[in-house]
Design an enzyme around this catalytic site. Structure first.
Site, PDB file in Angstrom:
ATOM      1  N   CYS A 118       0.814  -1.230   0.000  1.00 44.24           N
ATOM      2  CA  CYS A 118       0.000   0.000   0.000  1.00 44.24           C
ATOM      3  C   CYS A 118       0.841   1.271   0.000  1.00 44.24           C
ATOM      4  O   CYS A 118       0.335   2.346  -0.309  1.00 44.24           O
ATOM      5  CB  CYS A 118      -0.945   0.002   1.198  1.00 44.24           C
ATOM      6  SG  CYS A 118      -2.035  -1.414   1.225  1.00 44.24           S
ATOM      7  N   HIS A 133      -3.555   7.323   2.810  1.00 40.99           N
ATOM      8  CA  HIS A 133      -3.921   5.980   2.341  1.00 40.99           C
ATOM      9  C   HIS A 133      -5.308   5.644   2.883  1.00 40.99           C
ATOM     10  O   HIS A 133      -5.627   5.901   4.051  1.00 40.99           O
ATOM     11  CB  HIS A 133      -2.881   4.971   2.832  1.00 40.99           C
ATOM     12  CG  HIS A 133      -3.238   3.568   2.506  1.00 40.99           C
ATOM     13  ND1 HIS A 133      -3.695   3.183   1.265  1.00 40.99           N
ATOM     14  CD2 HIS A 133      -3.217   2.432   3.263  1.00 40.99           C
ATOM     15  CE1 HIS A 133      -3.937   1.889   1.267  1.00 40.99           C
ATOM     16  NE2 HIS A 133      -3.666   1.415   2.470  1.00 40.99           N
ATOM     17  N   ASN A 136     -10.030  -0.366   0.457  1.00 43.38           N
ATOM     18  CA  ASN A 136      -8.573  -0.209   0.409  1.00 43.38           C
ATOM     19  C   ASN A 136      -8.066  -0.769  -0.923  1.00 43.38           C
ATOM     20  O   ASN A 136      -8.148  -1.959  -1.175  1.00 43.38           O
ATOM     21  CB  ASN A 136      -7.960  -0.967   1.595  1.00 43.38           C
ATOM     22  CG  ASN A 136      -6.444  -0.895   1.626  1.00 43.38           C
ATOM     23  OD1 ASN A 136      -5.807  -0.498   0.648  1.00 43.38           O
ATOM     24  ND2 ASN A 136      -5.870  -1.293   2.740  1.00 43.38           N
TER      25      ASN A 136
HETATM   26  N1  COA Z   1     -18.070  -8.786  10.057  1.00 42.55           N
HETATM   27  C1  COA Z   1     -18.538  -9.021  11.281  1.00 42.55           C
HETATM   28  N2  COA Z   1     -17.765  -9.293  12.338  1.00 42.55           N
HETATM   29  C2  COA Z   1     -16.428  -9.302  12.125  1.00 42.55           C
HETATM   30  C3  COA Z   1     -15.878  -9.061  10.877  1.00 42.55           C
HETATM   31  C4  COA Z   1     -16.749  -8.798   9.815  1.00 42.55           C
HETATM   32  N3  COA Z   1     -16.299  -8.534   8.560  1.00 42.55           N
HETATM   33  N4  COA Z   1     -14.530  -9.133  10.977  1.00 42.55           N
HETATM   34  C5  COA Z   1     -14.256  -9.424  12.261  1.00 42.55           C
HETATM   35  N5  COA Z   1     -15.403  -9.534  12.958  1.00 42.55           N
HETATM   36  C6  COA Z   1     -15.563  -9.815  14.384  1.00 42.55           C
HETATM   37  C7  COA Z   1     -14.384 -10.540  14.978  1.00 42.55           C
HETATM   38  O1  COA Z   1     -14.499 -11.944  14.743  1.00 42.55           O
HETATM   39  C8  COA Z   1     -14.497 -10.163  16.426  1.00 42.55           C
HETATM   40  O2  COA Z   1     -15.483 -10.979  17.017  1.00 42.55           O
HETATM   41  P1  COA Z   1     -15.297 -11.524  18.530  1.00 42.55           P
HETATM   42  O3  COA Z   1     -15.193 -10.295  19.386  1.00 42.55           O
HETATM   43  O4  COA Z   1     -16.510 -12.334  18.727  1.00 42.55           O
HETATM   44  O5  COA Z   1     -14.012 -12.301  18.475  1.00 42.55           O
HETATM   45  C9  COA Z   1     -15.032  -8.749  16.385  1.00 42.55           C
HETATM   46  O6  COA Z   1     -15.624  -8.583  15.077  1.00 42.55           O
HETATM   47  C10 COA Z   1     -13.987  -7.693  16.599  1.00 42.55           C
HETATM   48  O7  COA Z   1     -12.879  -7.994  15.776  1.00 42.55           O
HETATM   49  P2  COA Z   1     -11.602  -7.090  15.772  1.00 42.55           P
HETATM   50  O8  COA Z   1     -10.621  -7.681  14.810  1.00 42.55           O
HETATM   51  O9  COA Z   1     -11.157  -6.819  17.163  1.00 42.55           O
HETATM   52  O10 COA Z   1     -12.215  -5.738  15.164  1.00 42.55           O
HETATM   53  P3  COA Z   1     -11.529  -4.342  14.983  1.00 42.55           P
HETATM   54  O11 COA Z   1     -12.325  -3.305  15.645  1.00 42.55           O
HETATM   55  O12 COA Z   1     -10.049  -4.398  15.266  1.00 42.55           O
HETATM   56  O13 COA Z   1     -11.688  -4.103  13.417  1.00 42.55           O
HETATM   57  C11 COA Z   1     -10.413  -4.224  11.389  1.00 42.55           C
HETATM   58  C12 COA Z   1     -11.077  -5.022  12.504  1.00 42.55           C
HETATM   59  C13 COA Z   1      -9.767  -5.219  10.436  1.00 42.55           C
HETATM   60  C14 COA Z   1     -11.478  -3.438  10.662  1.00 42.55           C
HETATM   61  C15 COA Z   1      -9.367  -3.253  12.008  1.00 42.55           C
HETATM   62  O14 COA Z   1      -8.549  -3.937  12.919  1.00 42.55           O
HETATM   63  C16 COA Z   1      -8.483  -2.615  10.966  1.00 42.55           C
HETATM   64  O15 COA Z   1      -8.949  -1.889  10.114  1.00 42.55           O
HETATM   65  N6  COA Z   1      -7.175  -2.876  11.027  1.00 42.55           N
HETATM   66  C17 COA Z   1      -6.260  -2.316  10.027  1.00 42.55           C
HETATM   67  C18 COA Z   1      -6.345  -3.163   8.777  1.00 42.55           C
HETATM   68  C19 COA Z   1      -5.709  -2.491   7.589  1.00 42.55           C
HETATM   69  O16 COA Z   1      -5.785  -1.308   7.438  1.00 42.55           O
HETATM   70  N7  COA Z   1      -5.103  -3.310   6.715  1.00 42.55           N
HETATM   71  C20 COA Z   1      -4.519  -2.846   5.522  1.00 42.55           C
HETATM   72  C21 COA Z   1      -3.297  -2.052   5.766  1.00 42.55           C
HETATM   73  S1  COA Z   1      -2.650  -1.389   4.315  1.00 42.55           S
END
Ligand code: COA
Length: 326
Positions: free
Chosen positions: A115, A249, A279
């Site tokens: 990215c 980004h 993204n």
């Molecule tokens: N739909 C519904 N529930 C989902 C889900 C989805 N698409 N993805 C994850 N969950 C659930 C998880 O299983 C978890 O459930 P649990 O509490 O029962 O275990 C819960 O939602 C919370 O998950 P978590 O991973 O803690 O959520 P979060 O608030 O951290 O959000 C992201 C997840 C991926 C959106 C966030 O961490 C993020 O954006 N990270 C950066 C990723 C990124 O930018 N990547 C590219 C970089 S270039």
């Protein structure tokens, strides 16, 4: 650093027609629009047709940027395609793109730093121009993340999309490169990776798809983007309140909002289009930049900050004074 005269003469977009909404994803995945919108800000993404490859949208973006620039394709000395999803590993996608665009005097290279790719490519283009090796460089950032997404993994599948953006950079003013910064922390690479590849084959198909520790990337992202911007702005000797527009980004709205808070900038000064595209990796910043220009948000003399992060884990930022040529 002494401001270096380099001007963005043209910008272009290459977006697949196919739109996949959060509700579409919820038909096959255990997810829903409410969760995706609230946690990421994403509402839909573009997905490239199966019979097309990255070069298709890279060429669309490059063509538009070249047309807007007025630069003869034969005067492009280097074509860089920043991507983690090339058509093939050989030839470089930049070779196909340069040929299709009529850039017959151009060197061609693909650059992969996920990215952060467009920022690294932009800085590389400026270095080529500053050294005198190139007068005009076509920089394209684009990805087809749909091809490397595990569509059964709701933690990643909801985040990514396909698209490309392009910029023609030329030696000389009225634009200026005022500051830049880039880097990578390879020891954190497991937070965002594809574990198999051409020289590390695997029998497991999901090893060829993106794997991510979302929370670890989230923690890294804001700090990396903000710290890198501070270094670029220090090089530019430009206080944050003199920044007219930030093009970050587009990974997650919460990351962008948290960075804006740390920068102390109102969200009106920050471009956001991830609601439409998700993204798009290396395509994310050039697409947002081209859209901001089309919307009249970029004016001659504006100070523009581009900032991002990604797999590597990596980061980059660029501070520009916008010229009035495009
Ligand atoms: N739909 C519904 N529930 C989902 C889900 C989805 N698409 N993805 C994850 N969950 C659930 C998880 O299983 C978890 O459930 P649990 O509490 O029962 O275990 C819960 O939602 C919370 O998950 P978590 O991973 O803690 O959520 P979060 O608030 O951290 O959000 C992201 C997840 C991926 C959106 C966030 O961490 C993020 O954006 N990270 C950066 C990723 C990124 O930018 N990547 C590219 C970089 S270039």
């Amino acid at each position: 650093m002494t401001p270096f005269p380099v001007t963005v003469r043209g910008l272009g977009l290459g977006l697949p027609a196919g739109v996949v909404t959060n509700d579409d994803l919820a038909k096959t995945l255990d997810t829903n629009d409410e969760w995706i919108s609230a946690r990421t800000g994403i509402r839909s993404r573009r997905v490239l047709e199966d019979d097309k490859a990255l070069s298709h949208i890279a060429i669309l973006a490059g063509k538009e940027a070249l047309e807007e620039s007025g630069v003869d394709p034969n005067d492009i000395h280097l074509t860089i395609v920043a991507t983690v999803t090339p058509d093939t590993f050989m030839p470089a996608t930049a070779c196909r793109v340069a040929a299709a665009l009529g850039c017959h005097q151009s060197g061609a290279l693909d650059l992969n730093i996920a990215c952060s790719g467009f920022l690294y490519a932009f800085i590389t283009a400026c270095a080529q121009i500053k050294s005198g090796l190139a007068q005009n460089v076509l920089v394209i950032g684009g990805d087809t993340l749909s091809r490397i997404t595990n569509w059964e993994d709701r933690r990643t599948a909801v985040l990514f999309g396909d698209g490309a953006g392009a910029a023609v950079l030329s030696a000389g003013g009225p634009g200026e490169l005022l500051g830049y910064d880039y880097g990578a922390k390879g020891h954190l690479s497991e937070a965002l990776q594809i574990t198999a590849g051409p020289s590390r084959p695997s029998d497991n198909p999901t090893d060829y798809k993106t794997q991510m520790d979302g929370r670890a990337v989230f923690r890294f992202a804001t700090a990396a983007m903000v710290d890198s911007s501070r270094r670029s702005l220090a090089m530019a000797q430009l206080p944050l309140d003199k920044v007219d527009l930030v093009v970050p980004h587009q990974a997650n709205l919460r990351i962008i909002e948290s960075a804006a808070k740390k920068w102390g900038l109102p969200m009106e000064k920050v471009c956001v289009n991830l609601d439409k595209y998700g993204n798009v990796s290396a395509g994310s910043i050039p697409i947002a930049l081209a859209e901001a220009k089309k919307e009249g948000r970029i004016k001659p003399g504006h100070h523009i900050l581009l900032a991002g992060f990604g797999g590597g884990l990596s980061w980059g930022s660029v501070v520009l004074k916008w010229g009035n040529l495009c």
